[in-house]
Design a protein around this motif. Structure first.
Motif, PDB file in Angstrom:
ATOM      1  N   GLY A  13      18.888  34.975  27.980  1.00 40.83           N
ATOM      2  CA  GLY A  13      18.492  33.628  28.355  1.00 40.83           C
ATOM      3  C   GLY A  13      17.012  33.534  28.621  1.00 40.83           C
ATOM      4  N   GLY A  14      16.685  32.576  29.444  1.00 39.31           N
ATOM      5  CA  GLY A  14      15.285  32.302  29.739  1.00 39.31           C
ATOM      6  C   GLY A  14      15.107  30.809  29.917  1.00 39.31           C
TER       7      GLY A  14
ATOM      8  N   LEU B 101      21.866  29.460  30.808  1.00 38.92           N
ATOM      9  CA  LEU B 101      22.306  30.728  31.390  1.00 38.92           C
ATOM     10  C   LEU B 101      21.155  31.722  31.345  1.00 38.92           C
ATOM     11  CD1 LEU B 101      24.644  32.549  32.444  1.00 38.92           C
ATOM     12  CD2 LEU B 101      25.048  33.179  30.061  1.00 38.92           C
ATOM     13  N   ARG B 102      20.906  32.386  32.482  1.00 43.15           N
ATOM     14  CA  ARG B 102      19.887  33.436  32.536  1.00 43.15           C
ATOM     15  C   ARG B 102      20.464  34.617  33.291  1.00 43.15           C
ATOM     16  NH1 ARG B 102      14.690  31.866  35.426  1.00 43.15           N
ATOM     17  NH2 ARG B 102      14.575  30.475  33.654  1.00 43.15           N
ATOM     18  N   GLN B 103      20.331  35.820  32.712  1.00 44.33           N
ATOM     19  CA  GLN B 103      20.752  37.048  33.369  1.00 44.33           C
ATOM     20  C   GLN B 103      19.534  37.953  33.500  1.00 44.33           C
ATOM     21  OE1 GLN B 103      24.188  37.872  30.705  1.00 44.33           O
ATOM     22  NE2 GLN B 103      25.284  38.029  32.645  1.00 44.33           N
ATOM     23  N   THR B 104      19.270  38.375  34.728  1.00 45.36           N
ATOM     24  CA  THR B 104      18.101  39.187  35.021  1.00 45.36           C
ATOM     25  C   THR B 104      18.531  40.443  35.758  1.00 45.36           C
ATOM     26  OG1 THR B 104      16.789  37.169  35.238  1.00 45.36           O
ATOM     27  CG2 THR B 104      15.830  39.190  36.118  1.00 45.36           C
ATOM     28  N   LEU B 105      18.111  41.588  35.245  1.00 49.84           N
ATOM     29  CA  LEU B 105      18.364  42.853  35.913  1.00 49.84           C
ATOM     30  C   LEU B 105      17.188  43.078  36.867  1.00 49.84           C
ATOM     31  CD1 LEU B 105      20.116  45.825  34.986  1.00 49.84           C
ATOM     32  CD2 LEU B 105      17.697  46.318  35.334  1.00 49.84           C
ATOM     33  N   ILE B 106      17.499  43.332  38.137  1.00 51.86           N
ATOM     34  CA  ILE B 106      16.473  43.505  39.166  1.00 51.86           C
ATOM     35  C   ILE B 106      16.706  44.834  39.876  1.00 51.86           C
ATOM     36  CG2 ILE B 106      15.478  42.547  41.292  1.00 51.86           C
ATOM     37  CD1 ILE B 106      16.554  39.792  40.361  1.00 51.86           C
ATOM     38  N   ALA B 107      15.624  45.582  40.057  1.00 54.63           N
ATOM     39  CA  ALA B 107      15.659  46.836  40.813  1.00 54.63           C
ATOM     40  C   ALA B 107      14.766  46.662  42.031  1.00 54.63           C
ATOM     41  CB  ALA B 107      15.166  47.992  39.952  1.00 54.63           C
ATOM     42  N   LEU B 108      15.276  47.071  43.197  1.00 58.36           N
ATOM     43  CA  LEU B 108      14.515  47.018  44.448  1.00 58.36           C
ATOM     44  C   LEU B 108      14.578  48.376  45.132  1.00 58.36           C
ATOM     45  CD1 LEU B 108      15.657  43.692  46.182  1.00 58.36           C
ATOM     46  CD2 LEU B 108      13.498  44.133  45.038  1.00 58.36           C
TER      47      LEU B 108
ATOM     48  N   VAL C  80      23.156  29.910  36.239  1.00 59.94           N
ATOM     49  CA  VAL C  80      23.305  28.773  35.339  1.00 59.94           C
ATOM     50  C   VAL C  80      22.471  27.664  35.962  1.00 59.94           C
ATOM     51  CG1 VAL C  80      24.872  27.110  34.293  1.00 59.94           C
ATOM     52  CG2 VAL C  80      25.607  29.483  34.614  1.00 59.94           C
ATOM     53  N   LYS C  81      21.386  27.303  35.283  1.00 62.59           N
ATOM     54  CA  LYS C  81      20.471  26.299  35.816  1.00 62.59           C
ATOM     55  C   LYS C  81      21.087  24.913  35.750  1.00 62.59           C
ATOM     56  CE  LYS C  81      17.298  27.510  32.944  1.00 62.59           C
ATOM     57  NZ  LYS C  81      16.079  27.570  32.166  1.00 62.59           N
TER      58      LYS C  81
END
Length: 110
Positions: A31-32, A37-44, A107-108
């Motif tokens: 997505g974007g 729909l946007r799926q973002t993988l985030i590491a913290l 989902v925006k």
């Protein structure tokens, strides 16, 4: 069709987060701006947070690695590997209790 390993991508971004001054690393995997729909993988890195913010639409968070704490003004939810958390439609924040990787799906609202 596109296929990717979230496990391998998570390892890569966790290594980047460990080196980054911000303690985080992220990549949109689907997505974007041109999609709902946007799926973002985030590491913290452990001890880092995503400060309080509004929800841009319906959203879930799937924990892949580590432990996180999702907080709103009225409740807290712990997330461990395999957990799927529904993000509240209210201001919320997220803390990495351990080095963590998660998939944020939004989902925006149009």
């Amino acid at each position: 069709m596109q296929k990717m390993s979230l496990v391998a991508l998570g390892r890569h971004h966790l290594a980047q987060a460990e080196r980054a001054s911000s303690g985080r690393s992220a990549e949109t995997v689907f997505g974007g701006h041109e999609h709902q729909l946007r799926q973002t993988l985030i590491a913290l890195r452990a001890g880092e947070s995503l400060s309080e913010h509004e929800n841009p639409g319906e959203a879930t968070l799937q924990v892949l690695v580590g432990r996180v704490l999702l907080r709103s003004k009225t409740a807290e939810w712990n997330g461990s590997p395999g957990d799927l958390l529904t993000i509240p439609d209210a201001p919320h924040a997220l803390d990495a209790v351990e080095d963590s990787v998660f998939l944020l799906t939004v989902v925006k609202i149009l």
